[in-house]
Scaffold this motif. Sequence first.
Motif, PDB file in Angstrom:
ATOM      1  N   PRO A 176      -7.492   0.961   6.051  1.00 23.24           N
ATOM      2  CA  PRO A 176      -8.373  -0.073   5.499  1.00 23.24           C
ATOM      3  C   PRO A 176      -7.678  -0.909   4.424  1.00 23.24           C
ATOM      4  N   ALA A 177      -6.814  -0.258   3.604  1.00 26.81           N
ATOM      5  CA  ALA A 177      -6.093  -1.026   2.585  1.00 26.81           C
ATOM      6  C   ALA A 177      -5.181  -2.042   3.259  1.00 26.81           C
ATOM      7  N   LEU A 178      -4.584  -1.641   4.387  1.00 29.54           N
ATOM      8  CA  LEU A 178      -3.739  -2.566   5.146  1.00 29.54           C
ATOM      9  C   LEU A 178      -4.577  -3.743   5.666  1.00 29.54           C
ATOM     10  N   PHE A 179      -5.728  -3.424   6.266  1.00 26.39           N
ATOM     11  CA  PHE A 179      -6.582  -4.477   6.813  1.00 26.39           C
ATOM     12  C   PHE A 179      -6.984  -5.461   5.702  1.00 26.39           C
ATOM     13  N   ASP A 180      -7.216  -4.926   4.503  1.00 33.10           N
ATOM     14  CA  ASP A 180      -7.599  -5.772   3.366  1.00 33.10           C
ATOM     15  C   ASP A 180      -6.533  -6.803   3.036  1.00 33.10           C
ATOM     16  N   THR A 181      -5.267  -6.387   3.203  1.00 26.66           N
ATOM     17  CA  THR A 181      -4.188  -7.310   2.836  1.00 26.66           C
ATOM     18  C   THR A 181      -4.012  -8.416   3.878  1.00 26.66           C
ATOM     19  N   MET A 182      -4.732  -8.304   4.998  1.00 23.52           N
ATOM     20  CA  MET A 182      -4.516  -9.253   6.092  1.00 23.52           C
ATOM     21  C   MET A 182      -5.514 -10.411   6.104  1.00 23.52           C
ATOM     22  N   GLY A 183      -6.309 -10.532   5.072  1.00 22.36           N
ATOM     23  CA  GLY A 183      -7.268 -11.642   5.012  1.00 22.36           C
ATOM     24  C   GLY A 183      -8.320 -11.578   6.104  1.00 22.36           C
ATOM     25  N   VAL A 198       0.872  -1.181   0.000  1.00 18.45           N
ATOM     26  CA  VAL A 198       0.000   0.000   0.000  1.00 18.45           C
ATOM     27  C   VAL A 198       0.906   1.227   0.000  1.00 18.45           C
ATOM     28  N   SER A 199       0.584   2.239  -0.832  1.00 18.02           N
ATOM     29  CA  SER A 199       1.513   3.373  -0.826  1.00 18.02           C
ATOM     30  C   SER A 199       1.174   4.337   0.303  1.00 18.02           C
ATOM     31  N   ILE A 200       2.211   4.808   0.983  1.00 19.10           N
ATOM     32  CA  ILE A 200       1.969   5.676   2.145  1.00 19.10           C
ATOM     33  C   ILE A 200       2.577   7.066   1.969  1.00 19.10           C
ATOM     34  N   TYR A 201       3.213   7.292   0.826  1.00 23.02           N
ATOM     35  CA  TYR A 201       3.731   8.640   0.567  1.00 23.02           C
ATOM     36  C   TYR A 201       2.955   9.263  -0.580  1.00 23.02           C
ATOM     37  N   ASN A 202       2.756  10.584  -0.541  1.00 24.63           N
ATOM     38  CA  ASN A 202       2.078  11.240  -1.665  1.00 24.63           C
ATOM     39  C   ASN A 202       3.092  11.661  -2.732  1.00 24.63           C
ATOM     40  N   GLU A 203       2.608  12.364  -3.782  1.00 27.36           N
ATOM     41  CA  GLU A 203       3.510  12.706  -4.899  1.00 27.36           C
ATOM     42  C   GLU A 203       4.696  13.543  -4.451  1.00 27.36           C
ATOM     43  N   GLY A 253       6.313  13.285  -1.788  1.00 24.99           N
ATOM     44  CA  GLY A 253       7.237  12.544  -0.925  1.00 24.99           C
ATOM     45  C   GLY A 253       6.899  12.636   0.554  1.00 24.99           C
ATOM     46  N   ALA A 254       5.832  13.360   0.879  1.00 27.26           N
ATOM     47  CA  ALA A 254       5.457  13.461   2.299  1.00 27.26           C
ATOM     48  C   ALA A 254       4.572  12.272   2.667  1.00 27.26           C
ATOM     49  N   LEU A 255       4.613  11.907   3.958  1.00 31.37           N
ATOM     50  CA  LEU A 255       3.761  10.803   4.407  1.00 31.37           C
ATOM     51  C   LEU A 255       2.300  11.200   4.273  1.00 31.37           C
ATOM     52  N   LEU A 256       1.481  10.244   3.846  1.00 34.17           N
ATOM     53  CA  LEU A 256       0.039  10.519   3.757  1.00 34.17           C
ATOM     54  C   LEU A 256      -0.490  10.766   5.162  1.00 34.17           C
ATOM     55  N   SER A 257      -1.444  11.667   5.264  1.00 35.52           N
ATOM     56  CA  SER A 257      -1.965  11.859   6.615  1.00 35.52           C
ATOM     57  C   SER A 257      -3.452  12.153   6.543  1.00 35.52           C
ATOM     58  N   GLU A 258      -3.980  12.582   7.678  1.00 41.19           N
ATOM     59  CA  GLU A 258      -5.379  12.967   7.814  1.00 41.19           C
ATOM     60  C   GLU A 258      -6.324  11.923   7.247  1.00 41.19           C
ATOM     61  N   ASP A 259      -7.329  12.360   6.475  1.00 44.00           N
ATOM     62  CA  ASP A 259      -8.363  11.389   6.118  1.00 44.00           C
ATOM     63  C   ASP A 259      -7.861  10.239   5.251  1.00 44.00           C
ATOM     64  N   THR A 260      -6.859  10.511   4.383  1.00 43.03           N
ATOM     65  CA  THR A 260      -6.352   9.411   3.550  1.00 43.03           C
ATOM     66  C   THR A 260      -5.798   8.298   4.420  1.00 43.03           C
TER      67      THR A 260
END
Length: 450
Positions: free
Chosen positions: A302-309, A281-286, A288-295
């Motif tokens: 949720p994308a992480l939880f999806d990868t966990m079966g 799952v990508s966690i940096y935006n264009e 190069g800063a870490l994604l934050s807030e609502d994303t």
Amino acid sequence: MQTDRGQFTSRFGFIMAAAGSAVGLGNVWGFPTNTASNGGGAFLLMYLVLAFCLAYPALMAELVIGRHTQANMVTALKSVSRGPVMRQFGRFAGFYGIIVASLILSFYSIVAGWMLSFTLEPVAAGAGMASASEWLTNFGTERNLLFTAAFSLLTIWVISAGVEKGIEKWSSLLMPALLVILVLLIIYVLFQDGAMEGLKHYLVPDFSRITEPKLMISALGQAFFSLSLGVGTMLIYGSYVKKSENLPKLGAIVTAVDISIAFLAGLLILPAMFVAQKNGVSIYNETGALLSEDTLIFQTLPALFDTMGDAGLIIAFAFFTLMSIASLTSSISMLEVPVAYTVETHNLNRRTATWIIGLAILGISAIIVLNFESLFLFVVHLTTRYSQPLLGIAICVFAGWVMHRHKILEEVKQGLPEVEKTLFWKVWPVYVKFFCPTLILLTFIQSLRG
Ligand code: PHE
């Protein structure tokens, strides 16, 4: 009317209620994302300093004024003032606080509603209801309205039951549950691949950033929002504390709990982000800063939880339950502000007052939902960025300049007879008079310029 005021029945009850107010989306969402986007450990360090040196004294100001006056914010600020001009100012600041508390609740319920819908999503997904699960997580007006209303009704229901049977009972039940879920989630996430990298990002300070004005302003705003300051929540909770309680100690415990939960939330969220990255799952935006807030909360995790079966469904359910609990123990403290005022000054019974005010605030939330693009961030900034610091200054002025020093001493002495010998009494009165208002003002001006 003073006789039928509610009161917290135990010290534990008060601590859970006040910590419940403090611990909210500000801790489990705001703090980790602010830390992620402001140099990790550097932000953490600045936050710790500001929380203890600025927010704690302001919290004490609210608790002392509240317990001394045994009243809501309007009556309280008016009654500690002398002379018609000051009394008018007290009234004004009190009303301003009540309005800001109500407006904070109006946007808070929307976000908390999302937390509820994201809690139901793994249940729907687990039951194989694919379209329901999609509806629950897609941003849509109907979903937003429905879940904002559901959350508001929960808040109204707790508050209409009163101080002991509503606020104290539910906070005492929910706060320990929150802690358990949080710790279990941290343990789980720390054992996942990639977690250590997140931990490093969180805990190793980038000292080059520590003096950045943006970092300081975010840390101060975060501390004030997180301790529920300025809007009269702590003032009204203080008014329900028994006279025999040691206020400086209670305030310190509440501050420490608030900071600790924020710290723990960071131990969950930042490692989770890097685990997500390991899982693709990508966690940096264009930029190069870490994604934050609502994303971060509504997409990355949720994308992480999806990868966990299948485990992911349980983890997602636990995580959003945690967020919902944190929101509810805070939202009830916001609604208590206008309700206490109405009950105490307009002779209305609590149940009726709670329903009228709760539904009116729900009406404001609905207006925001229907005009989301133009109103949501506007209300968030108006209340938290501009109004809370100004009200914080006003509270310090009332405790430091308006209220007689010997009255404050008498008040604190009731639960702490040896107060004059404590460090608290040597530092706090001067502090709240000069340092707090000046520093808040300087940071506020700085934030206006930025
Ligand atoms: N302290 C709460 C949080 O961290 C928010 C809040 C602000 C509660 C103001 C009451 C009053 O989420």
